[in-house]
Design a protein around this motif. Structure first.
Motif, PDB file in Angstrom:
ATOM      1  N   ASN A  61      24.130  14.567   0.684  1.00 29.53           N
ATOM      2  CA  ASN A  61      22.824  13.944   0.507  1.00 29.53           C
ATOM      3  C   ASN A  61      22.971  12.725  -0.406  1.00 29.53           C
ATOM      4  O   ASN A  61      24.092  12.353  -0.787  1.00 29.53           O
ATOM      5  CB  ASN A  61      21.823  14.948  -0.086  1.00 29.53           C
ATOM      6  CG  ASN A  61      22.406  15.682  -1.291  1.00 29.53           C
ATOM      7  OD1 ASN A  61      23.049  15.076  -2.149  1.00 29.53           O
ATOM      8  ND2 ASN A  61      22.200  16.993  -1.354  1.00 29.53           N
ATOM      9  N   LYS A  62      21.866  12.140  -0.771  1.00 32.56           N
ATOM     10  CA  LYS A  62      21.897  10.931  -1.601  1.00 32.56           C
ATOM     11  C   LYS A  62      22.520  11.211  -2.968  1.00 32.56           C
ATOM     12  O   LYS A  62      23.292  10.398  -3.483  1.00 32.56           O
ATOM     13  CB  LYS A  62      20.479  10.374  -1.771  1.00 32.56           C
ATOM     14  CG  LYS A  62      20.448   9.029  -2.500  1.00 32.56           C
ATOM     15  CD  LYS A  62      19.055   8.412  -2.501  1.00 32.56           C
ATOM     16  CE  LYS A  62      18.155   9.067  -3.520  1.00 32.56           C
ATOM     17  NZ  LYS A  62      16.903   8.288  -3.750  1.00 32.56           N
ATOM     18  N   GLU A  63      22.207  12.359  -3.551  1.00 38.00           N
ATOM     19  CA  GLU A  63      22.754  12.687  -4.867  1.00 38.00           C
ATOM     20  C   GLU A  63      24.266  12.884  -4.803  1.00 38.00           C
ATOM     21  O   GLU A  63      24.998  12.448  -5.701  1.00 38.00           O
ATOM     22  CB  GLU A  63      22.091  13.943  -5.425  1.00 38.00           C
ATOM     23  CG  GLU A  63      22.535  14.268  -6.848  1.00 38.00           C
ATOM     24  CD  GLU A  63      21.808  15.460  -7.431  1.00 38.00           C
ATOM     25  OE1 GLU A  63      22.098  16.593  -6.997  1.00 38.00           O
ATOM     26  OE2 GLU A  63      20.946  15.263  -8.299  1.00 38.00           O
ATOM     27  N   ASP A  64      24.746  13.532  -3.757  1.00 43.48           N
ATOM     28  CA  ASP A  64      26.187  13.732  -3.592  1.00 43.48           C
ATOM     29  C   ASP A  64      26.902  12.387  -3.485  1.00 43.48           C
ATOM     30  O   ASP A  64      27.960  12.181  -4.093  1.00 43.48           O
ATOM     31  CB  ASP A  64      26.453  14.580  -2.348  1.00 43.48           C
ATOM     32  CG  ASP A  64      27.932  14.874  -2.152  1.00 43.48           C
ATOM     33  OD1 ASP A  64      28.628  15.145  -3.151  1.00 43.48           O
ATOM     34  OD2 ASP A  64      28.397  14.837  -0.996  1.00 43.48           O
ATOM     35  N   LEU A  65      26.331  11.470  -2.731  1.00 46.21           N
ATOM     36  CA  LEU A  65      26.897  10.128  -2.614  1.00 46.21           C
ATOM     37  C   LEU A  65      26.876   9.419  -3.963  1.00 46.21           C
ATOM     38  O   LEU A  65      27.869   8.799  -4.371  1.00 46.21           O
ATOM     39  CB  LEU A  65      26.105   9.326  -1.577  1.00 46.21           C
ATOM     40  CG  LEU A  65      26.443   7.838  -1.427  1.00 46.21           C
ATOM     41  CD1 LEU A  65      27.928   7.629  -1.156  1.00 46.21           C
ATOM     42  CD2 LEU A  65      25.601   7.223  -0.308  1.00 46.21           C
ATOM     43  N   PHE A  66      25.778   9.530  -4.664  1.00 47.60           N
ATOM     44  CA  PHE A  66      25.615   8.880  -5.969  1.00 47.60           C
ATOM     45  C   PHE A  66      26.699   9.326  -6.950  1.00 47.60           C
ATOM     46  O   PHE A  66      27.365   8.506  -7.584  1.00 47.60           O
ATOM     47  CB  PHE A  66      24.227   9.212  -6.511  1.00 47.60           C
ATOM     48  CG  PHE A  66      23.875   8.547  -7.811  1.00 47.60           C
ATOM     49  CD1 PHE A  66      23.723   7.176  -7.892  1.00 47.60           C
ATOM     50  CD2 PHE A  66      23.667   9.310  -8.953  1.00 47.60           C
ATOM     51  CE1 PHE A  66      23.375   6.561  -9.092  1.00 47.60           C
ATOM     52  CE2 PHE A  66      23.318   8.711 -10.153  1.00 47.60           C
ATOM     53  CZ  PHE A  66      23.172   7.335 -10.223  1.00 47.60           C
ATOM     54  N   PHE A  67      26.907  10.637  -7.047  1.00 47.48           N
ATOM     55  CA  PHE A  67      27.869  11.161  -8.014  1.00 47.48           C
ATOM     56  C   PHE A  67      29.316  11.081  -7.515  1.00 47.48           C
ATOM     57  O   PHE A  67      30.242  11.368  -8.281  1.00 47.48           O
ATOM     58  CB  PHE A  67      27.513  12.594  -8.394  1.00 47.48           C
ATOM     59  CG  PHE A  67      26.369  12.693  -9.362  1.00 47.48           C
ATOM     60  CD1 PHE A  67      26.521  12.289 -10.675  1.00 47.48           C
ATOM     61  CD2 PHE A  67      25.131  13.161  -8.953  1.00 47.48           C
ATOM     62  CE1 PHE A  67      25.466  12.356 -11.576  1.00 47.48           C
ATOM     63  CE2 PHE A  67      24.067  13.234  -9.841  1.00 47.48           C
ATOM     64  CZ  PHE A  67      24.235  12.834 -11.158  1.00 47.48           C
ATOM     65  N   SER A  68      29.503  10.690  -6.267  1.00 48.21           N
ATOM     66  CA  SER A  68      30.860  10.476  -5.754  1.00 48.21           C
ATOM     67  C   SER A  68      31.395   9.104  -6.143  1.00 48.21           C
ATOM     68  O   SER A  68      32.611   8.881  -6.128  1.00 48.21           O
ATOM     69  CB  SER A  68      30.875  10.608  -4.224  1.00 48.21           C
ATOM     70  OG  SER A  68      30.591  11.926  -3.822  1.00 48.21           O
ATOM     71  N   ILE A  69      30.506   8.197  -6.489  1.00 50.72           N
ATOM     72  CA  ILE A  69      30.917   6.829  -6.801  1.00 50.72           C
ATOM     73  C   ILE A  69      31.897   6.771  -7.977  1.00 50.72           C
ATOM     74  O   ILE A  69      32.975   6.174  -7.858  1.00 50.72           O
ATOM     75  CB  ILE A  69      29.678   5.943  -7.066  1.00 50.72           C
ATOM     76  CG1 ILE A  69      28.904   5.733  -5.763  1.00 50.72           C
ATOM     77  CG2 ILE A  69      30.081   4.601  -7.670  1.00 50.72           C
ATOM     78  CD1 ILE A  69      27.561   5.052  -5.947  1.00 50.72           C
ATOM     79  N   ILE A 115      25.220   1.694 -12.733  1.00 49.35           N
ATOM     80  CA  ILE A 115      25.131   3.058 -12.210  1.00 49.35           C
ATOM     81  C   ILE A 115      25.639   4.066 -13.233  1.00 49.35           C
ATOM     82  O   ILE A 115      24.980   5.063 -13.540  1.00 49.35           O
ATOM     83  CB  ILE A 115      25.936   3.181 -10.901  1.00 49.35           C
ATOM     84  CG1 ILE A 115      25.265   2.382  -9.783  1.00 49.35           C
ATOM     85  CG2 ILE A 115      26.086   4.647 -10.489  1.00 49.35           C
ATOM     86  CD1 ILE A 115      26.120   2.240  -8.541  1.00 49.35           C
ATOM     87  N   LEU A 116      26.830   3.812 -13.773  1.00 47.34           N
ATOM     88  CA  LEU A 116      27.469   4.782 -14.664  1.00 47.34           C
ATOM     89  C   LEU A 116      26.802   4.848 -16.033  1.00 47.34           C
ATOM     90  O   LEU A 116      26.465   5.932 -16.522  1.00 47.34           O
ATOM     91  CB  LEU A 116      28.948   4.433 -14.833  1.00 47.34           C
ATOM     92  CG  LEU A 116      29.738   5.348 -15.777  1.00 47.34           C
ATOM     93  CD1 LEU A 116      29.828   6.758 -15.197  1.00 47.34           C
ATOM     94  CD2 LEU A 116      31.135   4.795 -16.037  1.00 47.34           C
ATOM     95  N   LEU A 117      26.596   3.700 -16.653  1.00 47.06           N
ATOM     96  CA  LEU A 117      26.176   3.675 -18.051  1.00 47.06           C
ATOM     97  C   LEU A 117      24.662   3.672 -18.253  1.00 47.06           C
ATOM     98  O   LEU A 117      24.174   4.194 -19.257  1.00 47.06           O
ATOM     99  CB  LEU A 117      26.794   2.458 -18.748  1.00 47.06           C
ATOM    100  CG  LEU A 117      28.330   2.418 -18.744  1.00 47.06           C
ATOM    101  CD1 LEU A 117      28.831   1.139 -19.394  1.00 47.06           C
ATOM    102  CD2 LEU A 117      28.909   3.639 -19.443  1.00 47.06           C
TER     103      LEU A 117
END
Length: 213
Positions: A61-69, A115-117
């Motif tokens: 899902n979108k969250e999985d993609l987000f935290f894969s970055i 995204i990260l910070l």
């Protein structure tokens, strides 16, 4: 929205890996511009020039993609850092290069920095994800260099190396975060010498920053 920026991949990289990397890069650009909440999968698919359903073949899902970055970007960071450290002798020179490369990496990747910070690190979900584990592993390199400095007799042995690691990373993260919040209006690398002086003044046994080459 224009298509994703031009990327170069190894000739032997499987097509499925190329497509995954295109999706990751598109997600960085979309999330970095719009934030997680205001981004959607369809926009990322359009940016990557793939069907929306294709993204779900790689990410739940979108969250999985987000935290894969950060998992992917941390691999890139560590690989490039090792190349920059290759051939450099002396712990002080390696710490100096680490500081330079950390700032250089985020100067070249401001969307990822946002995204990260600005989003991920303040999320309650962050420490529960594979991202957090990957991020912690990426900091082990600076610990190795600090230990090397203690072995060389140039870094004080009475210093807690874990606190020193957090001090160095905390300073660098603060500098990058402030740069992002200020709209990236100045060169991050202008802080390198100042950070070096601050760090080396506190940890040095035998050398000052003016002696580093």
């Amino acid at each position: 929205m224009s298509k994703i920026q031009f990327l170069i991949f190894p000739l032997d990289m499987p097509n499925k890996n190329i497509k995954r990397q295109l999706i990751i890069q598109a997600a960085i650009e979309v999330f970095g511009k719009n934030s997680f909440r205001d981004s959607n999968i369809s926009e990322i698919a359009q940016r990557a020039n793939v069907a929306e359903g294709t993204i779900y073949q790689y990410f739940k899902n979108k969250e999985d993609l987000f935290f894969s970055i950060p998992v992917e970007k941390t691999k890139e960071f560590c690989k490039e850092l090792d190349l920059h450290l290759e051939g450099i002798s002396g712990a002080f020179n390696k710490i100096k290069k680490f500081i330079w490369y950390y700032l250089y990496f985020f100067r070249m990747n401001p969307e990822y920095g946002r995204i990260l910070l600005l989003e991920m690190r303040v999320s309650k979900s962050f420490i529960k994800t594979k991202t957090y584990s990957s991020f912690r592993k990426s900091t082990s390199r600076i610990l190795e260099i600090i230990r090397e400095g203690q072995g060389e007799g140039v870094v004080r042995r009475d210093i807690n190396i874990y606190i020193l690691r957090q001090l160095i990373l905390g300073i660098l993260e603060h500098i990058v975060t402030r740069w992002l919040l200020k709209g990236e209006k100045y060169d991050l690398l202008e802080h390198c010498d100042e950070v070096n002086r601050l760090i080396f003044h506190g940890i040095s046994l035998t050398k000052g920053p003016h002696e580093l080459r």
